[in-house]
Structures are given as structure tokens and as C-alpha cells.
Design a protein around this motif. Sequence first.
Motif, short mmCIF file in Angstrom:
data_model
loop_
_atom_site.label_atom_id
_atom_site.label_comp_id
_atom_site.label_asym_id
_atom_site.label_seq_id
_atom_site.Cartn_x
_atom_site.Cartn_y
_atom_site.Cartn_z
N THR A 147 26.48 25.53 -39.98
CA THR A 147 25.11 25.21 -40.40
C THR A 147 24.79 23.73 -40.30
O THR A 147 23.69 23.30 -40.67
N SER A 176 26.11 36.10 -34.45
CA SER A 176 25.96 35.69 -35.85
C SER A 176 25.82 36.92 -36.73
O SER A 176 25.66 38.05 -36.26
N SER A 224 31.79 27.96 -42.30
CA SER A 224 30.37 28.31 -42.43
C SER A 224 29.50 27.06 -42.58
O SER A 224 28.39 26.99 -42.04
N MET A 225 30.01 26.05 -43.29
CA MET A 225 29.24 24.81 -43.46
C MET A 225 29.13 24.05 -42.15
O MET A 225 28.09 23.46 -41.84
#
Length: 540
Positions: A484, A204, A480-481
Motif C-alpha cells: 500500500t 489482489s 501488506s504495508m
Amino acid sequence: MTQAELRLCSLLLQEHFGEIVEKVGNSLLQTGPRPLRLLVGDTGLLPDQVKKALCVLIQHNLVRYEVQPRGSVEYEARSERILRILRYPRYIYTAKTLYGDPGELLVEELLLHGHLSMSCAVARVADRLTETMEDGKTMDYSEVSSTFVRLADTHFIQRCPMVPEIPRSAKAPPPPAPALAIAEKDMYVVPRLSLVGKGKRRHSCDEDEEGEHKAKRQKQEGGTSETPPDDGIYWQVNLERFHQHFRDQALVSAVASRMDQTSSEVVRTMLRMSEVTTASGASHTQPLSSNEIFRSLPAGYNIGKQVLDQYLALLADDPLEFVGKSGDSGGGTYTVKVTRGPRAARAPPGPFQYPSLILLLLRRFGSRCARIFRLLLRKKHLEQKQVEDFAMIPAKEAKDMLYRMLSENLVSLQEIPKTPDHAPSRTFYLYTVNVMAAARMLLHRCYKSVANLMERRQHEMRENKRLLEKSQRVEAILASMQATGAEAAQLHEVEEMITGPERQQLETLKRNVNKIDASENQVDETIFVLESFIESTMKR
């Protein structure tokens, strides 16, 4: 070097290495061997920029250097090697077909970097394969390493030349540039390494930053990473071995189309037995006895020794001479005439072995011109009246077609005078086909076609640049969403940032670019056949 080749080389360098490298390479292609001082003046670039561009070109074997008697170093572009960049996708696909995903990625990494050490290539490929696996699974270094050894054993990759060791007692000053050399027996010797480890996934952002700080701290403290055990031993892709494989495949396909599948399998077995022992420029393979061929046939082909001898005799007696008999020991020894592959590639059964030329005539001039061309190939030399009679075409049409083909250098006109004064009334005018000139003309057209395709693709990308950038931004936001754990409604809302017409435009662009890429690969296949044909004909 023709203008079409120069234009294509320039486009390939620009697309793969950028404008600075393209400018340096283009200068070398146009002017020939040049020292660094003149190269800086010709390009108008800074000396450091020219040096870095030359480093990139030398790294990828696109430029060679030579020390002159007066001590200066001259650099020379390798145009034939630059044109091979067009064939990179075919090399990678062939490696995937023969050795699976590890082989594909190993060849891709070596082509991407020019040359790499074995330990570095294995680590990179293991990491890339681990990225594609499910969570919890990793790729072991040993599996990638075994594929690397198989590629070296079959000569698809080879060692790069190295700087020879200079004895310490020698007091002579070092040369301006090192002379690289390697013994032929060492080109495919893989160093004995115990590569232990597994592929790593990308970390990450936080872990990346932590790793960067750790690396900086080690650098400040003077710490150094361990030297790899194969440091200084670099590997590169052996393009000639891939070309030999393509030529063998063309030969097997030609035998299958002319005779049958069993005959092609016999030829495939003979080629596989001698693939490593046959030199890249050889006209035929090493002699193989009938008994050796019989023992090496695949288990699925249940044919007896007597049937095999009949197939070998048929292949040896065929007019196209795919196989030649070289002796009678061991039940008869046979060789495969590998130069027959380019001549018969994609040729239908029959006496005509130049399908690319005939297809060009069919598409550009029609079936009647193709009929005249085939007639001249069969009869060698014919007068205009004889062409009209044999082809059964009216005189006016035959004359027009012959002149059109003559203007395109597809046929040539030979004068045979009866008297020394060359009077037209006492001179024979014979039409004939100069196959070499026609093949070179077609090769020139192929280079021009590929350059046009590349420029068209670049134009399509420029016209839709803003839309492509927007699509990439949206894809990055979605990734990215998803990482997460965003809800489906939020993801759908982001996807709607690209409207329906824009999505349709992207699909059209993708379809057009795919068509252009496929067309480039198809034209490159024709280029390979023509280059192989010209090379084999010149050697004869």
C-alpha cells in the motif's frame, strides 16, 4: 522391516501428509497387506477418512493395491518408496543443475502432487516463474514445455500407468479395482500439445473475490471449463533414473580421484552416451566403440584418437575395473561397469573400497581399530596372534578392540576345528570381515540418525512455536504495508515489534534448523551409497 525404518517412515508420513495419513500408513507398515474393512478397525478412524488417506498414499505411489482371487482388494505400503521422500531435495537440486529453474519447479510440482498432466504442470510452473520476474515480464508456456520434453526424453519423468480401454461389446462386470498398465514404448512419449499462453501473477484480494463470484456464477449456470487436450495422461518422477544419475556421478568422481580428470571425462562421455539405453538395474552399460566415444568427446578436450585408446586401455586394466573391454570391433568396444560406483564412492586411491565403514571405525573406536579392520579386509582371515603381529598392537589392546568390533557386528569369528569334538585347544579361531553385515549395520544406524535429526528439528520448532507465529504475523503486516506504499517510519515501527533478544533467538533457530537439514542430506548420501552397494552385491 527394522524398527529404525518403521520409525523413520512414520515420521516422514507425519511431516509431509499429516496425522491421519501417518496413522493409516503406519498400520499398513506394521501389519502388511490389509483390506479396507480391517484397516478401518485397526486405525479407529472413520471409513471416509481411511479412504481419503489411501487416495493420498496411492496418488504419491506410497501404497499399492491388488485384487485378491475372492474379489476383495488389499492395500500394501511401499516402505522403500516412503523412504525416498527423504531424497526429494536432492532430486529437485539435480533437476535445477541439469535443466535450470523450469526443470527444478517441474520436478518439485510432480513430487508435491504425486502425478500431474503436462498441461497442468506447465501452467503451474509458468505462473510460479512469472511471480519471481520483474513487473511486465512473464514466462512463456513454450519455454517450460520444452524443458518438460527434455526431462521426458532423458527419462527423468515418465507416464503413469493407465486403465486399459475395455471394448464396449464386453458384458463382463467391471473388476473391484482397475488394473493399471502401460507399454514400455509409451512411457516417455510426450503428447503433441500446442500450449500457448504466459504465466499469470497472483491478483489482489478484490480481484480474487471477484473471480470466486464469477466461478460460482458459472457453476450455478451449469457452465463447465474446457477439458485439457491431454486429459487422462499423467506424469510422475522416475526416481530410478535419478538414482542412475547419482550412481554415474559417484563413478565419475571415483575415477577422477583414482586417476585424473581426463579419465573421468572419458567415463562421463561413455555414461552420457548410454544413459537412456542402459536399464536401471543393469550391471554395465551398452558396448560402445572407441570411434563412437572419440566422436562424442566434448569439444574442449583436444585429445587424439591414440591418446583416447591409451586411456581406455588404462581404465580397462585398472584393478577396480571401472571399464571393461567387450570386443575389438570399431577400434575396440568398451562398457562401463556401473556397479563399481557405489563400491568406490568417496574412496581414496588405494586397495580399500569401504570408506564409510572405515570412517565409522575411526570416529567410534579410534585409528587402531581402523588399522585392524583394514588389515582383515586385506588378509581376509587372521587369528588373534596374527592380528597382533601384523598390526603391531599389544596383545591386550588387540583382544579388546577385536571383541568391541565383534559386539558391533563389524567383524565375525569363524571356528575351524582340527577334530570333530570342537575342543578349544584344537580349534582355529579366525577373525574376518563380513562386509554385507557391516554395511547393513551401518545402514540401520543411518536410518536411526535421520529419525533422530527429524525429531530434533520438530522439537526445536515446537519450542519456538509462539515466536515463529509472531514473526510470520509481523512479516505479513510488513508485506501488506509495503504493497500500500507505507512510509519508512511506519515500517520501522512494525519491525520493532520483534525485540532484539527475540530476533537473536530466531537467528539461532534458523541456524540450527539449517544445520539439521544439511545433516539429513549428508546422511542420505551415505544411505544411497550403502543401499546401492548392498543391491549390487546381492545381484552378483
